[in-house]
Motif scaffolding. Structure first.
Motif, short mmCIF file in Angstrom:
data_model
loop_
_atom_site.label_atom_id
_atom_site.label_comp_id
_atom_site.label_asym_id
_atom_site.label_seq_id
_atom_site.Cartn_x
_atom_site.Cartn_y
_atom_site.Cartn_z
N VAL A 66 25.55 -35.46 -4.53
CA VAL A 66 26.58 -35.56 -5.58
C VAL A 66 26.97 -34.20 -6.15
O VAL A 66 27.66 -34.14 -7.17
N ASP A 67 26.54 -33.11 -5.50
CA ASP A 67 26.77 -31.76 -6.03
C ASP A 67 26.29 -31.65 -7.47
O ASP A 67 26.96 -31.09 -8.34
N GLY A 68 25.07 -32.19 -7.73
CA GLY A 68 24.51 -32.16 -9.08
C GLY A 68 23.61 -30.96 -9.31
O GLY A 68 23.48 -30.06 -8.47
N ALA A 69 22.99 -30.92 -10.46
CA ALA A 69 22.08 -29.84 -10.84
C ALA A 69 20.91 -30.42 -11.62
O ALA A 69 21.00 -31.53 -12.16
N LEU A 104 25.42 -28.17 5.19
CA LEU A 104 24.15 -27.45 5.26
C LEU A 104 24.14 -26.28 4.28
O LEU A 104 23.12 -26.01 3.63
N SER A 105 25.29 -25.60 4.17
CA SER A 105 25.39 -24.51 3.20
C SER A 105 25.22 -25.04 1.78
O SER A 105 24.51 -24.44 0.95
N ALA A 106 25.81 -26.18 1.49
CA ALA A 106 25.66 -26.78 0.16
C ALA A 106 24.22 -27.20 -0.10
O ALA A 106 23.69 -27.05 -1.20
N LEU A 107 23.56 -27.73 0.95
CA LEU A 107 22.17 -28.14 0.82
C LEU A 107 21.27 -26.94 0.53
O LEU A 107 20.37 -27.00 -0.32
N ALA A 108 21.53 -25.84 1.25
CA ALA A 108 20.74 -24.62 1.02
C ALA A 108 20.95 -24.11 -0.40
O ALA A 108 20.00 -23.66 -1.07
N ARG A 109 22.20 -24.18 -0.88
CA ARG A 109 22.49 -23.72 -2.24
C ARG A 109 21.75 -24.56 -3.27
O ARG A 109 21.17 -24.03 -4.23
N VAL A 110 21.75 -25.89 -3.07
CA VAL A 110 21.03 -26.77 -3.99
C VAL A 110 19.54 -26.46 -3.99
O VAL A 110 18.90 -26.34 -5.04
N TRP A 111 18.98 -26.34 -2.77
CA TRP A 111 17.53 -26.11 -2.71
C TRP A 111 17.14 -24.77 -3.33
O TRP A 111 16.17 -24.66 -4.06
N LEU A 112 17.93 -23.73 -3.06
CA LEU A 112 17.63 -22.41 -3.64
C LEU A 112 17.76 -22.43 -5.15
O LEU A 112 16.97 -21.79 -5.86
N THR A 113 18.75 -23.17 -5.65
CA THR A 113 18.91 -23.27 -7.11
C THR A 113 17.72 -24.01 -7.72
O THR A 113 17.17 -23.60 -8.75
N VAL A 114 17.32 -25.11 -7.08
CA VAL A 114 16.14 -25.84 -7.54
C VAL A 114 14.91 -24.95 -7.48
O VAL A 114 14.08 -24.94 -8.42
N LEU A 115 14.78 -24.19 -6.41
CA LEU A 115 13.62 -23.29 -6.26
C LEU A 115 13.58 -22.27 -7.38
O LEU A 115 12.53 -21.99 -7.97
#
Length: 420
Positions: A76-79, A133-144
């Motif tokens: 959902v492009d959430g945070a 995949l780019s969006a997934l990496a961005r989410v994971w890095l932000t969560v990290l």
């Protein structure tokens, strides 16, 4: 844990239509994916290689929650929201309580992230576009990034509280040792286990006090020194002396503790550098008493005579030394009628191994009651050089020069006490 999904920011590109389908496919492989995470963490981080079953299950549940949360946010492009941050902060707090290294905890999340993207590349390349995949990496890095900050904060704040609690507990242990409340060996061992600590088989015990402004070579009265001054004095000498002892200690062995009791600073140190202690007390206008070879069993009496000696030693003592030793303290206790006074201990404390040397005792007795080495030699029917040699040997063995007033009195008291 239930978390509200934060909606996409206004103006953000909408998630790809098939992300929810990709999430479902990925979660169908959840068990295998989490197994891969766990194996990578155990392989690459030593602190995680020897966890017990309960701890492994806890790590696994956190990984599962993180994986699901990342995929949900991606779909959902959430945070992360406030509840997520609180959860990660709680993880840091728990890790501080079980003493798992913070660096290892944070690295586990990075290792899991790498394992996740390896798994995605191997099994789901056809289900995830480059853009997704780019969006997934961005989410994971932000969560990290956000989770690492929250974990660090939880770990550090909890660690400070635990450190303060442990410090208070250790000070309480020292107080109980000095008051004789911890006399049963089994009870003491159990208490040390609770504190994850060990006492040295023997240690050195110091009491310290600021010097009196009216007489810089004598201790100030308890009324003139508040607890803060006594605390600073104890902390000062403990910190400097502990730095020397810590390198030689066993893993859980306590190398130092300090507290304030009876208006003076009290410190336990594994092994005191006497020369350094002398420099410290002189340089910082302190006075003190030092007892070496103290054990849990002897600590109460040793503490009592140390505090008594610090308070009742005559000016004659303080003109010759800033730190009283066991011999000084035993003599002061005896001549002032302290309840712990023991004539049998005085000769041993003042003369050491020479207490059983008949020639040394006769020579010392003759020197005390004679005017110079020739007169003492005449009483003993030996050469004056023999008297001088024996007195030099005595001084070297005891650290006391029999020609100074206090040492002369201490030797005389030791001889009299040993004959009583």
């Amino acid at each position: 844990m239930t978390n509200k999904t934060v909606p996409p920011a206004q103006g953000a590109s909408p998630p790809a239509a098939d992300r929810r389908g990709a999430v479902a496919r990925i979660l169908a492989d959840e068990t295998g994916m989490v197994d891969a995470f766990m194996a990578a963490i155990a392989r690459e981080i030593p602190a995680y290689a020897n966890l017990d079953a309960r701890q492994l299950e806890e790590v696994r549940s956190i990984i599962v929650w993180t994986l699901r949360r990342v995929l949900e946010l991606w779909s959902v492009d959430g945070a992360l929201g406030p509840e997520d941050i609180r959860m990660f902060r709680g993880v840091g707090a728990v890790r501080a309580r079980d003493a798992r290294p913070l660096a290892a905890v944070l690295r586990a999340y990075r290792v899991a992230a790498l394992a996740f993207f390896d798994r995605i590349g191997e099994r789901f390349a056809d289900a995830v576009s480059v853009r997704d995949l780019s969006a997934l990496a961005r989410v994971w890095l932000t969560v990290l990034d956000q989770s690492s900050e929250a974990i660090f904060d939880g770990y550090e704040s909890t660690g400070r509280v635990l450190s303060e609690d442990r410090e208070r507990s250790l000070r309480g242990l020292l107080t109980d040792l000095l008051l004789g409340r911890q006399s049963h060996a089994g009870t003491l061992r159990a208490r040390l286990r609770e504190l994850d600590a060990e006492l040295p088989s023997s240690f050195d015990l110091m009491v310290v006090s600021p010097a009196s402004p009216a007489s810089p070579v004598a201790p100030a009265s308890p009324a003139a020194t508040g607890p803060d001054q006594a605390e600073r004095a104890a902390a000062l000498v403990t910190a400097a002396l502990d730095a020397r002892a810590a390198g030689e200690a066993a893993e859980l062995e306590l190398t130092s503790l300090h507290t304030v009791m009876d208006g003076v600073g009290v410190a336990l140190v594994k092994a005191v550098d006497v020369t350094l202690l002398d420099r410290l007390v002189t340089g910082h206008d302190l006075t003190g008493a030092l007892l070496t070879g103290v054990t849990a069993a002897t600590a109460p009496r040793d503490h009592r005579i140390a505090v008594h000696g610090l308070r009742h030693a005559s000016p004659l003592v303080w003109t010759e030394r800033r730190v009283l030793d066991r011999g000084d303290l035993e003599v002061v206790a005896l001549v002032t009628g302290h309840p712990d006074a023991d004539p049998g201990r005085v000769a041993e404390a003042v003369l050491g191994p020479l207490a059983r040397d008949a020639d040394t005792r006769r020579t010392l007795d003759a020197a005390i009651y004679s005017d110079g080495a020739p007169a003492a030699a005449a009483r003993l029917h030996v050469h004056p050089q023999t008297v001088r040699y024996r007195l030099r040997r005595l001084a070297a063995a005891t650290g006391r020069d029999p020609r100074t007033p206090w040492n002369r009195f201490a030797f005389q008291t030791a001889l009299l006490a040993s004959n009583s």
